[in-house]
Write a protein that holds these residues in place. Sequence first.
Motif, short mmCIF file in Angstrom:
data_model
loop_
_atom_site.label_atom_id
_atom_site.label_comp_id
_atom_site.label_asym_id
_atom_site.label_seq_id
_atom_site.Cartn_x
_atom_site.Cartn_y
_atom_site.Cartn_z
N PHE A 186 -1.69 3.66 0.69
CA PHE A 186 -0.37 3.09 0.43
C PHE A 186 0.24 2.56 1.72
O PHE A 186 0.74 1.44 1.79
N GLY A 187 0.19 3.39 2.77
CA GLY A 187 0.75 2.98 4.06
C GLY A 187 0.05 1.76 4.61
O GLY A 187 0.67 0.86 5.18
N ASP A 206 0.85 -6.04 -5.95
CA ASP A 206 2.20 -6.29 -6.46
C ASP A 206 3.16 -5.84 -5.35
O ASP A 206 3.61 -4.71 -5.32
N TYR A 210 5.41 -2.17 -4.18
CA TYR A 210 5.21 -1.38 -2.97
C TYR A 210 6.51 -1.24 -2.18
O TYR A 210 6.83 -0.19 -1.65
N ILE A 213 8.75 1.21 -3.87
CA ILE A 213 8.31 2.58 -3.64
C ILE A 213 8.69 3.03 -2.23
O ILE A 213 9.13 4.16 -2.02
N HIS B 82 -0.26 -11.94 -8.17
CA HIS B 82 -1.04 -10.76 -7.84
C HIS B 82 -1.82 -10.24 -9.04
O HIS B 82 -2.85 -9.60 -8.89
N VAL B 120 -4.61 3.37 -4.99
CA VAL B 120 -3.83 2.63 -4.01
C VAL B 120 -2.50 3.33 -3.74
O VAL B 120 -2.06 3.47 -2.61
N ASN B 122 -1.96 6.34 -4.14
CA ASN B 122 -2.20 7.69 -3.67
C ASN B 122 -1.64 7.83 -2.25
O ASN B 122 -2.04 7.14 -1.34
N ARG B 127 -6.41 6.76 4.75
CA ARG B 127 -6.77 5.45 4.23
C ARG B 127 -8.27 5.19 4.34
O ARG B 127 -8.79 4.32 3.67
#
Lengths: 321, 257, 398, 286
Positions: A186-187, A206, A210, A213, B82, B120, B122, B127
């Motif tokens: 995610f980061g 998308d 992100y 969030i 996307h 993703v 998560n 990473r």
Amino acid sequence: MARFKSSAWGLAVAIALVALVLPLMLPSYALATECLIFAMAALGCNLLLGRLGLLSFGQAIFFGAGAYCVGILSLRFGTGIVAGLLAATAVSALLAVAIGWLATQRTGVYLIMLTLALSQMFFFLCYAAPDVTGGDNGLMNIPRPNLAFGGHELLSLASPFAFYVFVATICTVAFYLMARLIASPFGATLEAIRDNEDRAVAIGYDTRLYKVIAFVAAGAVTGLAGGLYALALKFVPLANVDLAMSERIIVMTILGGTNALFGSMLGSIAVVVLSYVLSDIWARWQIILGALLVAVALYLRGGLASLLDKAVARANEGARP
Amino acid sequence: MTHSLPATQGPPLAVSGIEKRFDGFQALKGVSFTIEDRGVYAFIGPNGAGKTTLFNCIAGRIRPSAGEVRVAGRDITRLPSHRRVHAGLARSFQITNLFASLSVHENVRLAVQAHSPRRVVNMWRGRDTLTDVGARTDTLLARLMLTDKQAIPAGLLSHGEQRRLEIAMALAGDPRVLLLDEPTSGMGIDDIDIMTGLIAEFGKSMAVVLIEHNVRLVMKISRSITVLHRGAILRSGLPEAIAADPQVRAAYLGAAA
Amino acid sequence: MITRRTFLGTTLTAAIASPAVVTRGLAAEQVRLCTALSLSGPFASAGQPAEAGTRLAVSALAKDYGLDVSLTMIDDEGNPGRAIPKLIVALQQGVRFFSGAVLSNVGLPMSAEVSNGGGVYVSSVGADEITGSACRRSTFRWPVPSYGAMRQTIVPLIDKHPETKRWYTITPKYVFGEAMLREAQNIFKERNIEHVGNSYHSMTETEFSGYLTNAAAAQADVLAILNFGPQSTNTLRQAADFGLKQKMKILLAWSAGTEQYAEIGSDVLEDVYVGAQYDAAIDSPGNRRVVELFRKNLNVTPSYAMVNGYVTAMLLMEGIKAAGSTDPAQVIKALEGRKYEGPTGDEELRAFDHQCIKNYYLLRGKAPTKKKDKDDYVDIISFGKSFPDAQHSDCKMT
Amino acid sequence: MSVNLLLTQIVNGLGIGMIYFMIAIGLSIIFGIMHFINIAHGAFYLVGAYLCYALVSATGNFWLALALAPLAVGVVAWLAEPGVRRLYDLPASLQILATLGLALVIQEAVILIFDPLGKNVAAPAGLRGAAFFGSFVYPKYRLFVIVFTAAVAAVLWFLLERTRYGAVLRAGTESMQTVELLGIDISRIFSLTFAVGAALTALSGVLAAPIRGVEPFMGVEALSIAFVIVVIGGIGSFTGALAGGLLIGVVQSVMTTFWAAGANIMIYVAMALIILVRPHGLLGRA
């Protein structure tokens, strides 16, 4: 610093060390507590600005909502400390869904202006609802209940020391979680969006989701900080939601540096301690603060964290024969 | 990696009746075509013929005023950019467009990661711990001959390498259709040869839609060539037939005159 | 910081020289006072003179009281969110004696925090709650609250001008303004006055001409401005611009004293009625001493803000002296019910709510041509003491 | 609500709106050309007002202050612009940090030079008191402000819409590169724009001084209003700033009679809605 970035444990250890040393350097636990609380507030802003490049003037909304939440729950319903703080985190996170969803409709200057407008709206709403927020007088006499679980009292938080330990623990955990978050896939995606949003969309992300969030994570940690602040002061002033509060959080974040999460801790300590020490010396102390901000913007773009980076690099160089 | 999307029956790409108006100017006047199978399909035409507008309408960057775009039978006309990627439509950009400050490896890894959506978001794992993502990334880097460059920031690659990286990222989701907008523009001879070979190879496993100025390249690798002129299809056919068509010549010469 | 270090030094020296002195004598023990004032921020105009008065009290009076006093200033920045953290730091450093706060949103939480921290607080704020619904055993307050401010301005004005039957009020929508409005309405009812209208406005408003037009349209005889600080200055200035002074009498019920009069200017202030806690022209032995002290040491005519800072610090020292101890509980006991000769005449800290019983003044602006010196803006019209009695007080001290 | 009251409120709103307009047009053209977020913009207003106070106290002549204060601020801005220029390329966050710091320094310096107490500035002799039009009463000075600012706006409109400088400025708001391609010295345009923007804002400070007095925090207030108006009217748009200023002025003024606390909420709701629905402002160029 590079190690802190990659290792959440490293950051947690660093934060814990700071929390250990801080009371030895400062005249009181109260001041040290304030440093840690604002470090968490700046941490949320750091996620948005450092990872995503989003500058939000709305951070006071989350901070203030968290504080009001703890204040109202404990004053009206006698809610316990854990439930109060969880509620503060949840309410701020929910607000962040709305604010984030609205703010990310736009980018750049328009996003900044949008968060500014939303922040001002929230301030005037709080001002105009004294039955809920206490209006200009704020909420007073907020109790600080002891830490209890399932009816068993675990720890009294009445003493400044006990409360400091409580805040330090939460703060360390918050930094650890945030470090895990930015090290996760995610980061990585947030960094990609900061670097080139168009491209991130083109490879199938998308990006607005992100961003929202990220707003939620930032809102949650900022709201938690606000909740702790209510317990620290036993008082929720209207000033928690004003524009100056958003500015303060932004200043701490940028001053500390957004390349590393640890910068938020440095920025918070710098602003809290400076404003305490300087205002004791000279009534016009804000001239010094202002000049410092200009100097950092021009000559130390990576903020205080980059200074630490350089010092570490130099020490490493010196260590080599 | 495979997709479990609905309606994967039908031709890879079907475009019908696409129109686009900009403030009184009709850029596309009803373009329709269907791509039935794998292979390289080139779109050429003089400047201002509407190639880039058509490309953007298919890619989702602009919304057509009328008409419909289907990928593998699924209507994607109103899908945001996307989500088209997940429908099996990938694209590269005419202007090089990368995560310039991130490493080559990270560029590709991000593109691959975009296709494992459940993980993703998560927020708990590191990473680099998604092993299948890592494996796929390495495969793509090798396929585009970028393995030995994977550690450097994408912004420091040569122009040709950057275009290859673009394509590696576009391929991450194993698309049914790959849209390429002038993949060789600004390249040196050597790079053009490498790229030409790669495109021909992609054509074996997917439908490649190519917008290109370099007519020689197009002649060499295309299964079919479509000529656009003033927002409409002028001719469509085998490379040799197109090269010999007098109307096509007139369109090009007319535009040049 | 220096004073803290000196504190440690003197105590140690004293301890080595003669331990008995330390335990017995007040003189050897340094008393730490802490004053919260707006030194920066939007209310610094009130903080700066108050700081001067507080410092004068310590430098001029500590010796008379036989005390060794160190004074710390807290800059509240006009913001309770900044003031309270600093206050908590002072409490944790062991400071127990507090004065100051001009803003009620600072003074109220400050009262709560000092009470929790086991200190004593002599407050400078005007808000009713501080000796009313939010009163505390550890808190005393010098200024007269809204009740007296209304009683001692509106009533004498009606007595003096029985022909003024129609009153219009302008009130900030906030606790202090509402308290004044409520009391004003009580008086209007008692005296058969027609309250022809009231305009509420927010604390951030800067433009009052709309309300002033309302007042003119209502054909009021008196316009009462139930507000304080920069907003009330603007209201008055704009009232003069709109020619209201020719049409009706104007009462500024809660003025901040000389600094505000200077900001308003004599042109505007002429013939305007002003309510005030203090004026340098007060004729009392206590005030003559205070005025002389300020003239001699600071070369100024004291303003209300200065005297407020001065008296609140003085009361703390007076309490410590009378208690013969720096134990806050003893000091509170010594201050309760204490009578003394203050700047407004005889003053008393009454026991049940810790409110100082003192005069409130109705003044009237002088014509610019009649000023005797640059600080001479007003004439005293009347004064007196009005306070709710124990039965009508909201204070329930436990 | 009487007709007189409504009329007063509207005329009030026009007067305040014109002052708002002048603060905002300064911010608008500076932002339009330099794309530089200047949190210190309120300082021009603050310094203009304090120069007015100082000049009126020293000479007793308001007209002198009206001419000199904006000129002085404009000249200082002209000289300072090459130094400020290094901020243009910084990311927005650092621009905000630097100009926030600058605003603090200037505000506190004003307190240091004068003192924190607010000051009264008398209106010029001929314009004191109120003018009576039958039952309608209005302060003479405020009428002067409306007439004067209308004249300034007309001159400004001519400058921006009918002169070469204006054409360059409008082109620059779209794209500075285009202007550079035309062979125009950009750095002169930057300096001139900064100076004009600063002088206009200082002029609004001078005009506001006799109405509301001067105090060290007036700059902060001016800043937020200016941002609201620029957003509502559209960045770089003259008519947008004028319409935005008048709209905010009149709405604020009329709303006070109905629901004072709501006026502020409404203004920011409007600001947010416009960014969401029409990001280029009501009258901005898309």
